[in-house]
Design an enzyme around this catalytic site. Structure first.
Site, PDB file in Angstrom:
ATOM      1  N   TYR A  61       2.864  -2.210 -15.246  1.00 30.73           N
ATOM      2  CA  TYR A  61       2.551  -0.964 -14.549  1.00 30.73           C
ATOM      3  C   TYR A  61       3.718  -0.557 -13.672  1.00 30.73           C
ATOM      4  CZ  TYR A  61      -2.246  -3.009 -14.896  1.00 30.73           C
ATOM      5  OH  TYR A  61      -3.415  -3.619 -15.263  1.00 30.73           O
ATOM      6  N   PHE A  62       3.967   0.737 -13.603  1.00 28.61           N
ATOM      7  CA  PHE A  62       4.898   1.272 -12.626  1.00 28.61           C
ATOM      8  C   PHE A  62       4.085   1.558 -11.346  1.00 28.61           C
ATOM      9  CE2 PHE A  62       9.133   1.081 -14.442  1.00 28.61           C
ATOM     10  CZ  PHE A  62       8.783   0.390 -15.585  1.00 28.61           C
ATOM     11  N   SER A  98       3.624  -6.080 -14.194  1.00 26.92           N
ATOM     12  CA  SER A  98       4.151  -5.114 -13.229  1.00 26.92           C
ATOM     13  C   SER A  98       5.620  -4.847 -13.499  1.00 26.92           C
ATOM     14  CB  SER A  98       3.988  -5.694 -11.823  1.00 26.92           C
ATOM     15  OG  SER A  98       4.690  -4.921 -10.885  1.00 26.92           O
ATOM     16  N   LYS A 156      -1.698  -9.313  -4.517  1.00 31.54           N
ATOM     17  CA  LYS A 156      -0.667  -8.367  -4.971  1.00 31.54           C
ATOM     18  C   LYS A 156       0.277  -7.845  -3.894  1.00 31.54           C
ATOM     19  CE  LYS A 156      -3.269  -4.151  -4.240  1.00 31.54           C
ATOM     20  NZ  LYS A 156      -3.497  -2.774  -4.629  1.00 31.54           N
ATOM     21  N   TYR A 167       5.447 -12.851  -5.582  1.00 28.61           N
ATOM     22  CA  TYR A 167       4.447 -12.069  -6.327  1.00 28.61           C
ATOM     23  C   TYR A 167       4.975 -11.705  -7.713  1.00 28.61           C
ATOM     24  CZ  TYR A 167       2.041  -7.958  -8.074  1.00 28.61           C
ATOM     25  OH  TYR A 167       1.414  -7.067  -8.907  1.00 28.61           O
ATOM     26  N   ASN A 206       0.686  -1.097   2.448  1.00 32.80           N
ATOM     27  CA  ASN A 206       2.053  -1.437   2.049  1.00 32.80           C
ATOM     28  C   ASN A 206       2.648  -0.320   1.209  1.00 32.80           C
ATOM     29  OD1 ASN A 206       2.079  -4.233   2.993  1.00 32.80           O
ATOM     30  ND2 ASN A 206       0.520  -4.556   1.431  1.00 32.80           N
ATOM     31  N   ASN A 207       1.797   0.337   0.440  1.00 27.68           N
ATOM     32  CA  ASN A 207       2.283   1.292  -0.554  1.00 27.68           C
ATOM     33  C   ASN A 207       2.307   2.708  -0.004  1.00 27.68           C
ATOM     34  OD1 ASN A 207       0.550  -0.875  -2.550  1.00 27.68           O
ATOM     35  ND2 ASN A 207       2.694  -0.495  -2.967  1.00 27.68           N
ATOM     36  N   ASP A 240     -14.831 -16.954  -8.870  1.00 28.22           N
ATOM     37  CA  ASP A 240     -13.376 -17.082  -8.832  1.00 28.22           C
ATOM     38  C   ASP A 240     -12.837 -17.282 -10.239  1.00 28.22           C
ATOM     39  OD1 ASP A 240     -10.685 -18.284  -8.396  1.00 28.22           O
ATOM     40  OD2 ASP A 240     -11.321 -18.075  -6.298  1.00 28.22           O
ATOM     41  N   TYR A 256      -8.987  -1.775  -7.063  1.00 23.65           N
ATOM     42  CA  TYR A 256      -8.562  -0.381  -7.270  1.00 23.65           C
ATOM     43  C   TYR A 256      -8.389  -0.067  -8.766  1.00 23.65           C
ATOM     44  CZ  TYR A 256      -5.102   3.483  -7.324  1.00 23.65           C
ATOM     45  OH  TYR A 256      -4.402   4.636  -7.575  1.00 23.65           O
ATOM     46  N   LYS A 275       4.041 -12.813 -11.979  1.00 23.31           N
ATOM     47  CA  LYS A 275       3.871 -11.961 -13.176  1.00 23.31           C
ATOM     48  C   LYS A 275       4.833 -12.411 -14.270  1.00 23.31           C
ATOM     49  CE  LYS A 275       0.734  -9.294 -11.334  1.00 23.31           C
ATOM     50  NZ  LYS A 275      -0.671  -9.434 -11.736  1.00 23.31           N
TER      51      LYS A 275
HETATM   52  P1  NAD Z   1      -6.750  -5.079  -6.062  1.00 22.35           P
HETATM   53  O1  NAD Z   1      -6.422  -6.064  -5.016  1.00 22.35           O
HETATM   54  O2  NAD Z   1      -7.467  -3.842  -5.695  1.00 22.35           O
HETATM   55  O3  NAD Z   1      -7.557  -5.802  -7.248  1.00 22.35           O
HETATM   56  C1  NAD Z   1      -7.396  -7.166  -7.553  1.00 22.35           C
HETATM   57  C2  NAD Z   1      -8.787  -7.773  -7.562  1.00 22.35           C
HETATM   58  O4  NAD Z   1      -8.696  -9.156  -7.896  1.00 22.35           O
HETATM   59  C3  NAD Z   1      -9.491  -7.672  -6.206  1.00 22.35           C
HETATM   60  O5  NAD Z   1     -10.744  -7.052  -6.401  1.00 22.35           O
HETATM   61  C4  NAD Z   1      -9.626  -9.131  -5.763  1.00 22.35           C
HETATM   62  O6  NAD Z   1     -10.803  -9.326  -5.014  1.00 22.35           O
HETATM   63  C5  NAD Z   1      -9.638  -9.857  -7.090  1.00 22.35           C
HETATM   64  N1  NAD Z   1      -9.189 -11.258  -7.082  1.00 22.35           N
HETATM   65  C6  NAD Z   1      -8.049 -11.766  -6.575  1.00 22.35           C
HETATM   66  N2  NAD Z   1      -7.977 -13.091  -6.814  1.00 22.35           N
HETATM   67  C7  NAD Z   1      -9.111 -13.415  -7.507  1.00 22.35           C
HETATM   68  C8  NAD Z   1      -9.623 -14.625  -8.057  1.00 22.35           C
HETATM   69  N3  NAD Z   1      -8.969 -15.788  -7.947  1.00 22.35           N
HETATM   70  N4  NAD Z   1     -10.804 -14.573  -8.717  1.00 22.35           N
HETATM   71  C9  NAD Z   1     -11.487 -13.420  -8.834  1.00 22.35           C
HETATM   72  N5  NAD Z   1     -11.047 -12.252  -8.343  1.00 22.35           N
HETATM   73  C10 NAD Z   1      -9.867 -12.251  -7.679  1.00 22.35           C
HETATM   74  O7  NAD Z   1      -5.386  -4.730  -6.804  1.00 22.35           O
HETATM   75  P2  NAD Z   1      -5.099  -3.631  -7.930  1.00 22.35           P
HETATM   76  O8  NAD Z   1      -4.099  -2.700  -7.384  1.00 22.35           O
HETATM   77  O9  NAD Z   1      -6.354  -3.134  -8.498  1.00 22.35           O
HETATM   78  O10 NAD Z   1      -4.344  -4.555  -8.982  1.00 22.35           O
HETATM   79  C11 NAD Z   1      -4.956  -5.068 -10.147  1.00 22.35           C
HETATM   80  C12 NAD Z   1      -3.939  -5.869 -10.934  1.00 22.35           C
HETATM   81  O11 NAD Z   1      -2.842  -5.031 -11.263  1.00 22.35           O
HETATM   82  C13 NAD Z   1      -3.347  -7.045 -10.168  1.00 22.35           C
HETATM   83  O12 NAD Z   1      -3.139  -8.102 -11.086  1.00 22.35           O
HETATM   84  C14 NAD Z   1      -2.029  -6.506  -9.670  1.00 22.35           C
HETATM   85  O13 NAD Z   1      -1.089  -7.546  -9.465  1.00 22.35           O
HETATM   86  C15 NAD Z   1      -1.626  -5.608 -10.817  1.00 22.35           C
HETATM   87  N6  NAD Z   1      -0.674  -4.548 -10.455  1.00 22.35           N
HETATM   88  C16 NAD Z   1      -0.997  -3.653  -9.461  1.00 22.35           C
HETATM   89  C17 NAD Z   1      -0.093  -2.637  -9.130  1.00 22.35           C
HETATM   90  C18 NAD Z   1      -0.373  -1.654  -8.034  1.00 22.35           C
HETATM   91  O14 NAD Z   1       0.556  -0.973  -7.589  1.00 22.35           O
HETATM   92  N7  NAD Z   1      -1.607  -1.495  -7.574  1.00 22.35           N
HETATM   93  C19 NAD Z   1       1.114  -2.547  -9.825  1.00 22.35           C
HETATM   94  C20 NAD Z   1       1.391  -3.460 -10.829  1.00 22.35           C
HETATM   95  C21 NAD Z   1       0.474  -4.455 -11.141  1.00 22.35           C
HETATM   96  C1  WQD Z   2       7.396   3.245  -2.980  1.00 29.64           C
HETATM   97  C2  WQD Z   2       8.570   3.923  -2.266  1.00 29.64           C
HETATM   98  C3  WQD Z   2       9.458   2.608  -0.474  1.00 29.64           C
HETATM   99  C4  WQD Z   2       5.863   2.842   2.045  1.00 29.64           C
HETATM  100  C5  WQD Z   2       5.251  -2.055  -4.866  1.00 29.64           C
HETATM  101  C6  WQD Z   2       5.437  -3.434  -5.388  1.00 29.64           C
HETATM  102  C7  WQD Z   2       5.280  -3.452  -6.877  1.00 29.64           C
HETATM  103  C8  WQD Z   2       3.999  -2.773  -7.333  1.00 29.64           C
HETATM  104  C9  WQD Z   2       3.762  -1.479  -6.662  1.00 29.64           C
HETATM  105  C10 WQD Z   2       2.359  -4.424  -7.852  1.00 29.64           C
HETATM  106  C11 WQD Z   2       9.713   2.962  -1.935  1.00 29.64           C
HETATM  107  C12 WQD Z   2       8.855   3.881   0.054  1.00 29.64           C
HETATM  108  C13 WQD Z   2       6.775   2.970   1.014  1.00 29.64           C
HETATM  109  C14 WQD Z   2       6.126   3.482   3.298  1.00 29.64           C
HETATM  110  C15 WQD Z   2       8.172   4.340   2.391  1.00 29.64           C
HETATM  111  N1  WQD Z   2       2.840  -3.556  -7.069  1.00 29.64           N
HETATM  112  N2  WQD Z   2       7.919   3.711   1.185  1.00 29.64           N
HETATM  113  N3  WQD Z   2       7.280   4.207   3.408  1.00 29.64           N
HETATM  114  O1  WQD Z   2       7.815  -0.821  -3.544  1.00 29.64           O
HETATM  115  O2  WQD Z   2       7.805   0.623  -5.620  1.00 29.64           O
HETATM  116  O3  WQD Z   2       6.234  -1.229  -5.454  1.00 29.64           O
HETATM  117  O4  WQD Z   2       3.955  -1.598  -5.254  1.00 29.64           O
HETATM  118  O5  WQD Z   2       2.822  -4.905  -8.851  1.00 29.64           O
HETATM  119  O6  WQD Z   2       5.318  -4.779  -7.241  1.00 29.64           O
HETATM  120  O7  WQD Z   2       6.723  -3.888  -5.040  1.00 29.64           O
HETATM  121  O8  WQD Z   2       5.878   0.752  -4.044  1.00 29.64           O
HETATM  122  O9  WQD Z   2       4.487   2.267  -2.701  1.00 29.64           O
HETATM  123  O10 WQD Z   2       5.493   0.218  -1.609  1.00 29.64           O
HETATM  124  O11 WQD Z   2       6.986   2.094  -2.243  1.00 29.64           O
HETATM  125  O12 WQD Z   2       9.209   4.997   2.546  1.00 29.64           O
HETATM  126  O13 WQD Z   2       5.356   3.377   4.256  1.00 29.64           O
HETATM  127  O14 WQD Z   2       8.099   4.409  -0.999  1.00 29.64           O
HETATM  128  O15 WQD Z   2      10.632   2.285   0.220  1.00 29.64           O
HETATM  129  O16 WQD Z   2      10.909   3.693  -2.060  1.00 29.64           O
HETATM  130  P1  WQD Z   2       7.064  -0.182  -4.614  1.00 29.64           P
HETATM  131  P2  WQD Z   2       5.621   1.311  -2.598  1.00 29.64           P
END
Ligand code: NAD
Ligand code: WQD
Length: 330
Positions: free
Chosen positions: A178-179, A126, A86, A150, A199-200, A60, A13, A154
């Site tokens: 990232y938020f 994160s 993640k 998780y 999940n989100n 990988d 993503y 980080k």
């Molecule tokens: P995502 O799952 O869409 O992207 C992660 C990618 O990494 C995937 O395409 C997956 O196939 C690949 N991957 C995982 N393990 C691998 C490996 N060993 N070798 C090669 N590829 C591998 O997730 P995203 O939301 O795009 O997140 C990207 C990064 O940002 C991650 O490190 C995640 O922890 C971090 N992050 C995401 C969020 C969020 O809310 N989406 C928030 C904070 C941090």
């Molecule tokens: C947001 C708000 C939930 C789903 C998570 C990870 C964090 C980061 C981003 C990677 C919260 C509420 C959610 C639902 C709900 N990822 N909620 N119903 O928890 O802030 O962060 O994703 O680094 O590490 O912990 O994001 O989108 O899951 O939740 O009410 O079906 O929405 O309780 O208040 P979160 P989220």
């Protein structure tokens, strides 16, 4: 000239949107992804939108030899390391897989960089490293204390890269905390499409908007927040990825290790986000208040001052725009 940037996990993503922003800023993109949580499709769309080729290697990020070969073959000059698992809940069930994949892929990527003389590294960290923050908005100087495996990966990788940059002054390393990234590119052609139950919050709202699910389960309305639902700092994905371009370009004049928050700096509640999507789509999003989710916190909002002043980066897009773009991508 621009950089040639290896984006590990670049098919995901955030990675696919980052590829767009890098190319728009005049850089070249090489992706290594093992496709555990993505398909090659989004990158094909990015190549189509930008008219630029993206080198995509299925592999990988724990494979040092493959990374060295990929970096040499493509004259890579910088790395953005996004490859990771993640899902917070899954990390509690499968800690070995999370520590194994996330720590090993970071260490192997850094090892391969050192072996090929590539020193610019941007790490996807994160806000989860702050755990349950003492107060909001959260500056980078706030104490860290992740509360799940998780988040611990980080936090641990941040420690590893801090020590690594202190060991050799050729390293230029930035962690971006990232938020909550939401939304999609304005074209609507790349979507955040999690496999299985989202999940989100935003992907869940989208599945209700498209009729795939009946209602959003809101995890508690008894939090100490203005409307009782959880408050987060939702940041438009394009603002977030432009922050990566700013951080990457700043590395030239940076020595050692720096950490930046990437957030908007203002909080939005669950109910406010649901209403924003209703406003952007004209649809009704049914919801039901249910019990709190284990491990959740009341509020998590960035203080983005450091990134604003040092990187010269600011968010420009609203939650309404993020809601519209998320919907268009469906
Ligand atoms: P995502 O799952 O869409 O992207 C992660 C990618 O990494 C995937 O395409 C997956 O196939 C690949 N991957 C995982 N393990 C691998 C490996 N060993 N070798 C090669 N590829 C591998 O997730 P995203 O939301 O795009 O997140 C990207 C990064 O940002 C991650 O490190 C995640 O922890 C971090 N992050 C995401 C969020 C969020 O809310 N989406 C928030 C904070 C941090
Ligand atoms: C947001 C708000 C939930 C789903 C998570 C990870 C964090 C980061 C981003 C990677 C919260 C509420 C959610 C639902 C709900 N990822 N909620 N119903 O928890 O802030 O962060 O994703 O680094 O590490 O912990 O994001 O989108 O899951 O939740 O009410 O079906 O929405 O309780 O208040 P979160 P989220």
């Amino acid at each position: 000239m621009g950089e040639t940037v290896l984006v590990t996990g670049g098919a995901g993503y955030i990675g696919s949107h980052t590829a767009l922003a890098l190319i728009a800023a005049g850089h070249r993109v090489v992706v290594v992804d093992n496709f555990v949580n993505a398909k090659p499709d989004a990158l094909a769309v990015v190549a189509d939108i930008t008219g630029q080729e993206i080198v995509v290697v299925e592999g990988d990020a724990r494979d040092v030899k493959m990374l060295e070969h990929t970096m040499r073959e493509n004259d890579v000059t910088a790395v953005i390391h996004m490859a990771a698992l993640k899902a917070v809940g899954e990390s509690v069930e499968m800690p070995l897989e999370y520590y194994g994949n996330n720590l090993e892929s970071a260490i192997s990527t850094l090892d391969a960089m050192r072996n090929t003389g590539v020193w610019k590294f941007v790490f996807s960290s994160s806000a989860t490293v702050y755990g349950d923050p003492e107060s909001c908005p959260i500056p980078e100087s706030a104490p860290v204390g992740a509360t799940n495996p998780y988040g611990m990966t980080k936090e641990m990788i941040e420690l590893i890269i801090r020590d690594l940059s202190a060991s050799d002054d050729r390293w230029k390393i930035t962690s971006l905390r990232y938020f909550n990234p939401v939304g999609a590119h304005e074209s609507g052609r790349i979507a955040e499409a999690p496999v299985g139950r989202p999940n989100n919050l935003m992907p869940m709202i989208m599945e209700v908007a498209t009729g795939k699910r009946d209602k959003v389960m809101v995890f508690g309305d008894d939090w100490p927040t203005p409307d009782g639902t959880g408050v987060r700092d939702y940041i438009h994905i394009m603002d977030l990825v432009e922050g990566h371009v700013a951080a990457l370009e700043h590395l030239e004049q940076q020595n050692g290790y720096e950490v930046y928050n990437l957030g908007q700096g203002s909080g939005v509640s669950v109910l406010e986000l649901i209403r924003a999507v209703e406003g952007a789509t004209g649809l009704e999003i049914p919801y039901e208040i249910t019990s709190r989710r284990a491990g959740d916190i009341a509020e998590c909002v960035a203080d983005p001052t450091k990134a604003n002043t040092v990187l010269g980066w600011e968010t420009t897009r609203t939650i309404a725009e993020a809601s519209r773009d998320a919907w268009n991508s469906q």
